[in-house]
Structure formats: C-alpha cells, structure tokens
Design a protein around this motif. Sequence first.
Motif, PDB file in Angstrom:
ATOM      1  N   ALA A  44      30.870 -24.974  35.301  1.00 15.84           N
ATOM      2  CA  ALA A  44      31.554 -23.955  36.103  1.00 15.84           C
ATOM      3  C   ALA A  44      31.034 -22.557  35.786  1.00 15.84           C
ATOM      4  CB  ALA A  44      33.059 -24.026  35.855  1.00 15.84           C
ATOM      5  N   THR A  45      30.673 -22.329  34.540  1.00 16.72           N
ATOM      6  CA  THR A  45      30.139 -21.015  34.160  1.00 16.72           C
ATOM      7  C   THR A  45      28.829 -20.733  34.881  1.00 16.72           C
ATOM      8  OG1 THR A  45      31.196 -21.165  31.982  1.00 16.72           O
ATOM      9  CG2 THR A  45      29.376 -19.607  32.223  1.00 16.72           C
ATOM     10  N   PHE A  46      27.956 -21.717  34.954  1.00 20.69           N
ATOM     11  CA  PHE A  46      26.708 -21.531  35.699  1.00 20.69           C
ATOM     12  C   PHE A  46      26.986 -21.405  37.194  1.00 20.69           C
ATOM     13  CE2 PHE A  46      24.596 -22.961  31.841  1.00 20.69           C
ATOM     14  CZ  PHE A  46      23.427 -22.227  31.865  1.00 20.69           C
ATOM     15  N   ASP A  47      27.951 -22.158  37.706  1.00 24.74           N
ATOM     16  CA  ASP A  47      28.275 -22.075  39.136  1.00 24.74           C
ATOM     17  C   ASP A  47      28.709 -20.655  39.527  1.00 24.74           C
ATOM     18  OD1 ASP A  47      27.723 -24.740  39.524  1.00 24.74           O
ATOM     19  OD2 ASP A  47      29.809 -25.386  39.349  1.00 24.74           O
ATOM     20  N   LEU A  48      29.531 -20.035  38.708  1.00 29.88           N
ATOM     21  CA  LEU A  48      30.181 -18.782  39.087  1.00 29.88           C
ATOM     22  C   LEU A  48      29.540 -17.524  38.509  1.00 29.88           C
ATOM     23  CD1 LEU A  48      33.922 -19.914  38.706  1.00 29.88           C
ATOM     24  CD2 LEU A  48      32.495 -19.913  40.773  1.00 29.88           C
ATOM     25  N   HIS A  49      28.757 -17.679  37.424  1.00 27.70           N
ATOM     26  CA  HIS A  49      28.269 -16.481  36.738  1.00 27.70           C
ATOM     27  C   HIS A  49      26.754 -16.460  36.536  1.00 27.70           C
ATOM     28  CE1 HIS A  49      32.373 -15.191  35.819  1.00 27.70           C
ATOM     29  NE2 HIS A  49      32.636 -16.445  35.467  1.00 27.70           N
ATOM     30  N   ARG A  50      26.029 -17.388  37.113  1.00 26.75           N
ATOM     31  CA  ARG A  50      24.579 -17.394  36.925  1.00 26.75           C
ATOM     32  C   ARG A  50      23.927 -16.150  37.512  1.00 26.75           C
ATOM     33  NH1 ARG A  50      25.844 -20.224  41.330  1.00 26.75           N
ATOM     34  NH2 ARG A  50      24.508 -20.072  43.195  1.00 26.75           N
ATOM     35  N   HIS A  51      24.590 -15.531  38.498  1.00 26.53           N
ATOM     36  CA  HIS A  51      24.022 -14.328  39.112  1.00 26.53           C
ATOM     37  C   HIS A  51      23.844 -13.212  38.093  1.00 26.53           C
ATOM     38  CE1 HIS A  51      28.369 -13.547  39.155  1.00 26.53           C
ATOM     39  NE2 HIS A  51      28.040 -12.275  39.135  1.00 26.53           N
ATOM     40  N   LEU A  52      24.595 -13.264  36.989  1.00 27.44           N
ATOM     41  CA  LEU A  52      24.469 -12.228  35.961  1.00 27.44           C
ATOM     42  C   LEU A  52      23.087 -12.260  35.317  1.00 27.44           C
ATOM     43  CD1 LEU A  52      27.974 -12.604  34.261  1.00 27.44           C
ATOM     44  CD2 LEU A  52      27.247 -10.862  35.905  1.00 27.44           C
ATOM     45  N   LEU A  53      22.497 -13.451  35.219  1.00 27.88           N
ATOM     46  CA  LEU A  53      21.143 -13.550  34.665  1.00 27.88           C
ATOM     47  C   LEU A  53      20.141 -12.804  35.546  1.00 27.88           C
ATOM     48  CD1 LEU A  53      21.114 -17.325  33.635  1.00 27.88           C
ATOM     49  CD2 LEU A  53      21.171 -15.362  32.087  1.00 27.88           C
ATOM     50  N   TYR A  54      20.258 -12.987  36.853  1.00 34.36           N
ATOM     51  CA  TYR A  54      19.347 -12.313  37.784  1.00 34.36           C
ATOM     52  C   TYR A  54      19.587 -10.806  37.781  1.00 34.36           C
ATOM     53  CZ  TYR A  54      18.161 -16.933  39.639  1.00 34.36           C
ATOM     54  OH  TYR A  54      17.717 -18.236  39.772  1.00 34.36           O
ATOM     55  N   GLN A  55      20.837 -10.411  37.772  1.00 30.94           N
ATOM     56  CA  GLN A  55      21.145  -8.986  37.796  1.00 30.94           C
ATOM     57  C   GLN A  55      20.641  -8.282  36.544  1.00 30.94           C
ATOM     58  OE1 GLN A  55      25.368  -8.641  38.372  1.00 30.94           O
ATOM     59  NE2 GLN A  55      25.306  -9.389  40.488  1.00 30.94           N
ATOM     60  N   SER A  56      20.745  -8.944  35.394  1.00 35.00           N
ATOM     61  CA  SER A  56      20.319  -8.312  34.146  1.00 35.00           C
ATOM     62  C   SER A  56      18.819  -8.053  34.114  1.00 35.00           C
ATOM     63  CB  SER A  56      20.719  -9.185  32.954  1.00 35.00           C
ATOM     64  OG  SER A  56      20.023 -10.424  32.976  1.00 35.00           O
ATOM     65  N   LEU A  57      18.042  -8.862  34.853  1.00 33.00           N
ATOM     66  CA  LEU A  57      16.584  -8.698  34.910  1.00 33.00           C
ATOM     67  C   LEU A  57      16.127  -8.020  36.201  1.00 33.00           C
ATOM     68  CD1 LEU A  57      15.377 -12.148  33.507  1.00 33.00           C
ATOM     69  CD2 LEU A  57      15.577  -9.987  32.291  1.00 33.00           C
ATOM     70  N   ARG A  58      17.107  -7.643  37.035  1.00 36.26           N
ATOM     71  CA  ARG A  58      16.811  -7.011  38.335  1.00 36.26           C
ATOM     72  C   ARG A  58      16.007  -7.936  39.245  1.00 36.26           C
ATOM     73  NH1 ARG A  58      16.476  -2.988  34.499  1.00 36.26           N
ATOM     74  NH2 ARG A  58      17.919  -1.239  34.798  1.00 36.26           N
ATOM     75  N   TRP A  59      16.322  -9.237  39.156  1.00 41.32           N
ATOM     76  CA  TRP A  59      15.755 -10.223  40.067  1.00 41.32           C
ATOM     77  C   TRP A  59      16.756 -10.448  41.194  1.00 41.32           C
ATOM     78  CZ3 TRP A  59      12.620 -14.915  37.902  1.00 41.32           C
ATOM     79  CH2 TRP A  59      11.656 -14.447  37.005  1.00 41.32           C
ATOM     80  N   ASN A  60      16.274 -10.758  42.354  1.00 38.14           N
ATOM     81  CA  ASN A  60      17.148 -11.066  43.478  1.00 38.14           C
ATOM     82  C   ASN A  60      17.563 -12.532  43.432  1.00 38.14           C
ATOM     83  OD1 ASN A  60      17.029  -8.456  44.623  1.00 38.14           O
ATOM     84  ND2 ASN A  60      15.056  -8.950  45.585  1.00 38.14           N
ATOM     85  N   LEU A  61      18.847 -12.787  43.626  1.00 36.67           N
ATOM     86  CA  LEU A  61      19.343 -14.159  43.671  1.00 36.67           C
ATOM     87  C   LEU A  61      19.041 -14.749  45.043  1.00 36.67           C
ATOM     88  CD1 LEU A  61      20.960 -16.464  42.337  1.00 36.67           C
ATOM     89  CD2 LEU A  61      23.031 -15.444  43.313  1.00 36.67           C
ATOM     90  N   PRO A  62      18.192 -15.787  45.118  1.00 35.48           N
ATOM     91  CA  PRO A  62      17.830 -16.367  46.422  1.00 35.48           C
ATOM     92  C   PRO A  62      19.049 -16.944  47.131  1.00 35.48           C
ATOM     93  CG  PRO A  62      16.345 -17.113  44.684  1.00 35.48           C
ATOM     94  CD  PRO A  62      17.504 -16.453  44.009  1.00 35.48           C
ATOM     95  N   PRO A  63      19.195 -16.706  48.416  1.00 34.92           N
ATOM     96  CA  PRO A  63      20.344 -17.235  49.166  1.00 34.92           C
ATOM     97  C   PRO A  63      20.210 -18.711  49.507  1.00 34.92           C
ATOM     98  CG  PRO A  63      18.920 -15.976  50.630  1.00 34.92           C
ATOM     99  CD  PRO A  63      18.349 -15.821  49.253  1.00 34.92           C
ATOM    100  N   ASP A  64      18.980 -19.213  49.556  1.00 38.59           N
ATOM    101  CA  ASP A  64      18.745 -20.601  49.917  1.00 38.59           C
ATOM    102  C   ASP A  64      18.747 -21.484  48.668  1.00 38.59           C
ATOM    103  OD1 ASP A  64      16.224 -22.780  50.349  1.00 38.59           O
ATOM    104  OD2 ASP A  64      17.740 -22.685  51.939  1.00 38.59           O
ATOM    105  N   PRO A  65      19.487 -22.619  48.645  1.00 32.31           N
ATOM    106  CA  PRO A  65      19.553 -23.479  47.463  1.00 32.31           C
ATOM    107  C   PRO A  65      18.196 -23.988  46.996  1.00 32.31           C
ATOM    108  CG  PRO A  65      21.298 -24.049  48.996  1.00 32.31           C
ATOM    109  CD  PRO A  65      20.402 -23.075  49.716  1.00 32.31           C
ATOM    110  N   ASN A  66      17.334 -24.414  47.933  1.00 29.04           N
ATOM    111  CA  ASN A  66      16.011 -24.909  47.542  1.00 29.04           C
ATOM    112  C   ASN A  66      15.171 -23.815  46.917  1.00 29.04           C
ATOM    113  OD1 ASN A  66      16.518 -27.540  48.480  1.00 29.04           O
ATOM    114  ND2 ASN A  66      15.958 -26.953  50.572  1.00 29.04           N
TER     115      ASN A  66
END
Length: 297
Positions: A256-278
């Motif tokens: 659940a932590t990865f489901d809901l908070h994985r975006h924090l990893l991308y934000q911390s590195l200034r990477w964009n979180l891809p909208p498409d699952p693949n």
Amino acid sequence: MSAKFLESFGSKLAEQWVATLLTPAFVFWAGGAAAGLQRFGWKRASTWLSQQPEPLQIAFLVGVFCLIVASAFVVQRFDLAVLRFLEGYWHPWLRPLRRWLIAREEKRSQRINDRWQELQKLQRLNPNQITTEQRDELIQLDLQLHYLPLENQIMPTRLGNILRAAEQWPLEKYGLDAIVCWSRLWLLLPDAVKKDLQEARADLNTAVRFWFWSLLFIVWTFWAWWAAPVGIFSAIFIYRYWALEAARNYGELIEATFDLHRHLLYQSLRWNLPPDPNEERRVGRQLTEYFWRGWGL
C-alpha cells in the motif's frame, strides 16, 4: 525481607519489574525454575533460600531480575537473524532441505492456481450456477495467490513467500525494486505512515521473538519431560497464528505504501511520474537502476 525492598514496588524500579515479568524471557526462566524444582524438589530450594541472610536473598532476587533483563536484551538482538531463518535464508549445508521444501511449496502453489483457474472459468461461463461454497473458496484461493511470489521466486517457508510476494508486487506493478527503493522511500514518508509501518514491523519482530523463546524452552527437557511438547506446541502455534498474520499485515502495508506514495520518489529527483502503467514500469526500472548504480536515463 526488609520493608524498604517491599516499598520499591511503588517506585520506578517496580514498574520495570512488572514490565519485565510480562516478557517471554520471564516465562522462559519461570519454566526453567519450575523444571528445576521438579527435578531437585521445592523443599530443598525453599530451605536453602530461607537459610540465607536477608541481604543475600535480596541480592539473589536482583540477580534473577538482571538475568531476565540481560537475556531478553540478548535474544532481541537476534530478531533479524531469526526472521531471516523463518523466511528460508539458510546456511548452504541446508540446501537439500531447502530444495525439497521449495519443491513442496511450488506444488502447493500450482494446486492453488489450478483450482483458482477452474473456479474462475466456472464463474465466467456460468455465473448463476456457482455455489456459495465455491465462491467463498474462490475468494480464499485468490487471497492465497496474492501471498505467493512468482514461480521462480518461491521460498521454502510460507512466511518467506508472504514477504517475498510483498517485495515483488512493487516491481511487477511499477518497475520499482522494493529492496533498492525502500530506504529512499522511507525517508520521504509522512510520519503517520511511518508509525503504522513501525507498529506492523514491531508486531512481526515480537512474534518472531516469542517463537525463538518457545524453541529455546525445549532446553529445559533435561530437567522435565514436559518442556519439549510445551516449547514445540508454542512455536507451532505462534508461527501459524501470529507470525504469518503479522507478516501478511506488514506485507500489505508495504504494498500500500508503494501504491500511494511512490510518487514521492519521482518528486524528490524531479522526475515525471508516467501516467501510463506500461510506461511507468519501464521508467520505474530506470529509477531503480539510477538508485542502485547511478544511471538509468
């Protein structure tokens, strides 16, 4: 005994005594004392203690307290090692047993999957004809499959499979290796989430610790025969009805932590979180590679 010693039960020291008496270390040593009294006799021990001067009696009780506290502290240091053992990370000389247990778990996994496929097909083709018992069985099988890792990642124990499955889900869904990314994600999590995870992990560690104390309890068999069945039964009961459930709870919180908070990893590195699952799975693998080796783009 002196009144001062009895008054100490109202002090902070008394609070520590009460807390210590409720630990598995106390149960272990109390069981050892009971086994020793059965072997050597209660009258002999009580006579010896009553013949000692009061300061020596107090010193004896303080020594017992220190022994319980010290043993509890030492055993606690082995929480991770015992957990790894229960997961199935064993010494190389146990490889034959490990391979046999993995083969057995693979067969169990295949049986569960085959039956699940059969009921899924039945529900898809004849949704109105599936019975309540079959629907309940399908739900239970689905839960069991959720706690099983991929076929080539099967562990020799059920506890190991539960935690291995929890580690694999972030990689399968998001391309994020949980082992590599977890320490980074932990630093970014909100305090409330950390608290829930810490409580779940503490519950798992406590279950593992009680299991280990139960196993150690067998050592008193050389004084009393009943120590072996008590220790073995306790270890089995704790493993099946406490440790496995605690592992499931902890694994679900990790997922659940990865489901809901994985975006924090991308934000911390200034990477964009891809909208498409693949696309996210592909970028997630790059992010894992970047964390581990320093490149990924």
